[in-house]
Write an enzyme that holds these catalytic residues in place. Structure first.
Site, short mmCIF file in Angstrom:
data_model
loop_
_atom_site.label_atom_id
_atom_site.label_comp_id
_atom_site.label_asym_id
_atom_site.label_seq_id
_atom_site.Cartn_x
_atom_site.Cartn_y
_atom_site.Cartn_z
N ASN A 107 9.81 2.24 1.96
CA ASN A 107 10.48 1.68 0.78
C ASN A 107 10.04 2.43 -0.46
OD1 ASN A 107 9.05 -0.14 -1.43
ND2 ASN A 107 7.83 -0.33 0.45
N MET A 109 11.04 0.81 -3.59
CA MET A 109 11.71 -0.22 -4.39
C MET A 109 11.43 -0.08 -5.88
SD MET A 109 13.28 -1.75 -1.93
CE MET A 109 13.93 -3.27 -2.61
N PHE A 111 9.10 -2.03 -7.86
CA PHE A 111 8.88 -3.30 -8.56
C PHE A 111 10.18 -3.88 -9.12
CE2 PHE A 111 4.13 -2.52 -9.88
CZ PHE A 111 3.74 -2.73 -8.57
N ASN A 135 1.81 -12.13 -7.12
CA ASN A 135 1.40 -10.73 -7.24
C ASN A 135 2.03 -10.17 -8.51
OD1 ASN A 135 1.85 -7.75 -6.78
ND2 ASN A 135 0.76 -8.20 -4.88
N ASN A 166 -1.73 -5.91 -8.51
CA ASN A 166 -1.24 -4.85 -7.62
C ASN A 166 -1.24 -3.52 -8.36
OD1 ASN A 166 0.08 -3.20 -5.84
ND2 ASN A 166 1.94 -4.42 -5.71
N SER A 169 0.89 0.22 -5.52
CA SER A 169 2.23 0.64 -5.11
C SER A 169 2.39 2.13 -5.36
CB SER A 169 3.30 -0.12 -5.88
OG SER A 169 4.57 0.47 -5.66
N ASN A 171 5.24 3.56 -5.66
CA ASN A 171 6.61 3.76 -6.14
C ASN A 171 6.79 3.62 -7.64
OD1 ASN A 171 7.57 4.15 -3.45
ND2 ASN A 171 7.40 1.93 -3.15
N LYS A 203 -5.26 -5.71 -5.03
CA LYS A 203 -4.63 -5.06 -3.88
C LYS A 203 -4.76 -3.55 -4.02
CE LYS A 203 -0.57 -5.20 -0.92
NZ LYS A 203 0.72 -5.90 -0.65
N TYR A 303 4.33 -8.35 6.90
CA TYR A 303 5.60 -8.10 6.21
C TYR A 303 6.56 -7.36 7.14
CZ TYR A 303 8.87 -6.27 2.61
OH TYR A 303 9.98 -5.94 1.88
#
Length: 342
Positions: A107, A109, A111, A135, A166, A169, A171, A203, A303
């Site tokens: 992914n 994505m 956010f 999160n 978080n 990520s 992304n 995380k 997930y």
């Protein structure tokens, strides 16, 4: 054959993000029920009483549309988000890809979410009885990302049972830079000033070297973080069979399992057991969950495996875990945490 094995081919004919949206609509309509759980699976982590250690990872229910539905499916806790201070559309579509041959997902994505105000209002209006964490992240175009995190922690603390910061990520460009050095120290100082009365988790990514792991562990302990979630998706690409393997973004699912397990063990050593750990990444069975618990995870999150194993996965893991505890001589889940080396 499970019922989901018959339904999955139909779902897989639908574009991945649309199939996810349809699934969320269905789950939002599920009536809230509290499944019966073996008492050996209950534990207290960061001051919260969890009925079982199987949680839903962030990224599934970004806008707190269906936390009650997921709790009804047997999850011991649900983490909604990632939510950012302002709504944002995320990255251009397509941005979610099934790698069916590898039982994996990529992914990018970015956010995508409707913003903290809308998500928290929805959660407050339909507050489930179980444990729900929020999160939080920073907007992609934020002038001050640390201020975004502080605002997110302060606002979410008024509604959530716990808040996760978080910073892992892959992304959002530059986001992972907050995981080390002075940026991490500055971030955690701001989070400490902004936090309310609820626990705060951090995380982290699996793509870390030893120095980064040690630095995160030390900073988290020093700043009073209540738990670490290990880990987010990976930017690494182990050998994969799917043609979708060339897509940019974070890889999750079965190919992440071994890396996430190694990273959990690394953080167990780095923290010396002084900080609760939550294992995530590639968990698709009770055996996987139990291995993560014995490696040091007080809780686990799933997930991507839901895409391949179906909505009954959490209940199945919860049903099978007590036998694994008994097999290895443990009376409850807490006794098993971090015993892999014993």
């Amino acid at each position: 054959m499970r019922a989901f094995d018959l339904v999955r081919p139909v779902l897989f004919r639908i574009e991945a993000e649309r199939a996810h949206a349809l699934t969320m609509l269905g789950l939002a309509r599920l009536p809230e029920r509290t499944p019966t759980v073996d008492s050996s699976l209950a534990s207290t982590v960061a001051g919260l009483d969890f009925p079982n250690p199987i949680g839903l990872a962030a990224g599934v229910d970004k806008d707190a549309v269906a936390p009650s539905g997921f709790l009804t499916l047997g999850f011991g806790f649900v983490e909604v988000g990632t939510m950012t201070p302002l709504p944002q559309p995320g990255n251009p579509r397509p941005r979610l890809f099934r790698l069916a041959e590898d039982r994996a997902v990529i992914n990018r994505m970015g956010f995508n979410n409707g913003g903290l105000d809308a998500g928290l209002a929805r959660l407050k209006a339909r507050r489930p009885r179980g444990i729900v964490g929020v999160n939080v992240g920073a907007n992609k175009d934020a002038a001050d990302r640390i201020a975004d995190y502080a605002a997110g922690v302060a606002r979410a603390s008024a509604v959530a049972d716990y808040v996760t910061v978080n910073i892992s990520s892959p992304n959002t460009p530059g986001l992972r830079g907050l995981q080390s050095g002075t940026e991490l120290d500055t971030l955690l100082s701001a989070v400490r000033s902004a936090r309310g009365a609820v626990p705060v988790f951090l995380k982290v990514a699996p793509d870390l070297d030893t120095a980064q792991i040690d630095g995160i562990a030390r900073a988290a302990i020093d700043s009073g973080i209540d738990a670490l979630i290990v880990s987010n998706t990976t930017i690494a690409r182990p050998p994969l069979r799917s043609a979708r393997a060339v897509e940019a973004g974070g890889l999750s699912g079965a190919p992440l399992r071994d890396l996430a397990l190694r990273r959990l063990r690394d953080f167990r050593v780095a923290t010396g057991g002084a900080l609760p750990l939550i294992g995530a990444g590639g968990i698709a069975s009770a055996t996987d969950a139990f291995a993560r618990i014995r490696a040091g995870a007080a809780l686990v999150q799933i997930y991507s495996a839901l895409i391949y194993e179906g909505p009954g996965l959490a209940r199945r893991i919860v049903r099978e875990l007590p036998a694994l505890l008994a097999r290895d001589g443990f009376r409850n889940i807490s006794e098993a945490v971090g015993t892999a080396g014993d």
